[in-house]
Design an enzyme around this catalytic site. Structure first.
Site, PDB file in Angstrom:
ATOM      1  N   GLY A 227       0.834  -1.201   0.000  1.00 49.04           N
ATOM      2  CA  GLY A 227       0.000   0.000   0.000  1.00 49.04           C
ATOM      3  C   GLY A 227       0.870   1.252   0.000  1.00 49.04           C
ATOM      4  CG  HIS A 228       3.253   2.240   3.335  1.00 50.25           C
ATOM      5  ND1 HIS A 228       3.218   1.127   4.133  1.00 50.25           N
ATOM      6  CD2 HIS A 228       2.642   3.221   4.024  1.00 50.25           C
ATOM      7  CE1 HIS A 228       2.611   1.433   5.274  1.00 50.25           C
ATOM      8  NE2 HIS A 228       2.253   2.692   5.230  1.00 50.25           N
TER       9      HIS A 228
ATOM     10  N   GLY B  67      -3.367   7.161   1.645  1.00 50.67           N
ATOM     11  CA  GLY B  67      -4.124   6.013   1.161  1.00 50.67           C
ATOM     12  C   GLY B  67      -5.629   6.213   1.372  1.00 50.67           C
TER      13      GLY B  67
END
Ligand code: PAF
Length: 281
Positions: free
Chosen positions: A39-40, A150
């Protein structure tokens, strides 16, 4: 692969940012609490599209934790984070101590207002004040033109957008990265035991079922909420909230409309997970 510059003091980071700005570079920041995952990486990839210098901040911010055990057990692995940043072409990592971010008496605390009062704000008192305060402080140190967040933390993104409005930093939301079975990537997933990991797939399933019911014409928010809660509870999860809200204000939406968010937080085997899905079929 070039190693990123590692700044552990605010003065080092300020000086590096100033030198880049003087040379005409643009800076994108990816604020994180470390334990970097796919996700990062998606945030970093997007940052490269938006600026020619990418800074990742790695700081487990104590002021946004409402439970001391959550802070104590939050996963930390700076060496692995630096390796990820090197592999992803990050130019600098800002990994400060608590006193660098919060020098005694020198930081103004931010109250994000009504947007932070419901849902996460209600279940985690003080959380969004901590988030808003640290994000503005990190922006002050890094001086970015653009910042990535996010979409999994949808209310956080809305809070950051609202507190940053007009301060010249462009806030970009990046699509949630999911495991093949639908579970959103989160640093907290490492705490799930195998049975809870399996049960946790009920969270994205519940969101999907609510979205499908809405797409089939169900407009009663109560019915939609009950449907989602039951799916999570049947899997053994404990629901903190499951609601349908306006994506910008986070106020409850009834009847829910296209573009609204289904947002949920639930516990699986002692691990609290959050997720959301947009009503947009
Ligand atoms: O989403 C996170 O990891 C944190 O809330 C953030 C934005 C880095 C602030 O500490």
């Amino acid at each position: 692969m070039t190693d990123p510059s590692v700044c552990s003091t605010a003065a080092e980071m300020v000086s590096l940012s100033r030198s880049w700005i003087a040379e005409g570079h643009t800076i994108a920041v990816v604020p994180t609490m470390g334990a970097l995952h796919e996700g990062h990486v998606a945030l970093i990839l997007e940052a490269h599209q938006r600026a020619d210098r990418v800074v990742v901040t790695v700081f487990v911010n104590p002021t946004q934790f409402d439970r001391p055990t959550d802070l104590d057990t939050y996963p930390r692995d700076l060496a692995a984070d630096l390796a990820t940043c090197a592999a992803e072409g990050v130019h600098a990592v800002f990994a400060p101590s608590v006193t660098e971010v919060y020098p005694e008496g020198a930081v103004t605390t931010v109250d994000p207002g009504p947007i932070a009062e419901h849902l996460e704000g209600e279940h985690r008192p003080g959380h969004f004040s901590g988030v808003a305060t640290v994000v503005l402080r990190l922006f002050e140190i890094v001086s970015p033109q653009v910042a990535m967040f996010g979409e999994k933390d949808a209310q956080q993104l809305a809070v950051v957008r609202s507190v940053c409005e007009g301060n010249g930093v462009d806030i970009v939301g990046v699509t949630t990265v999911r495991e093949p079975d639908g579970l959103a990537r989160s640093s907290r997933n490492v705490h799930l035991d195998p049975a809870s990991r399996q049960a946790a797939t009920a969270l994205p399933s519940a969101l999907r079922s609510v979205s499908d019911a809405w797409a089939s014409g169900q407009r009663a928010a109560d019915e939609l909420r009950t449907l989602g809660r039951e799916i999570i509870e049947r899997a053994g999860g404990e629901v903190d909230y499951l609601d349908l809200v306006d994506a910008a204000t986070f106020q409850p939406s009834n009847p829910p409309q296209r573009g609204d968010l289904i947002v949920a937080a639930a516990w699986f085997g002692g691990v609290r997970l959050i997720d959301n899905l947009r009503l947009d079929p």
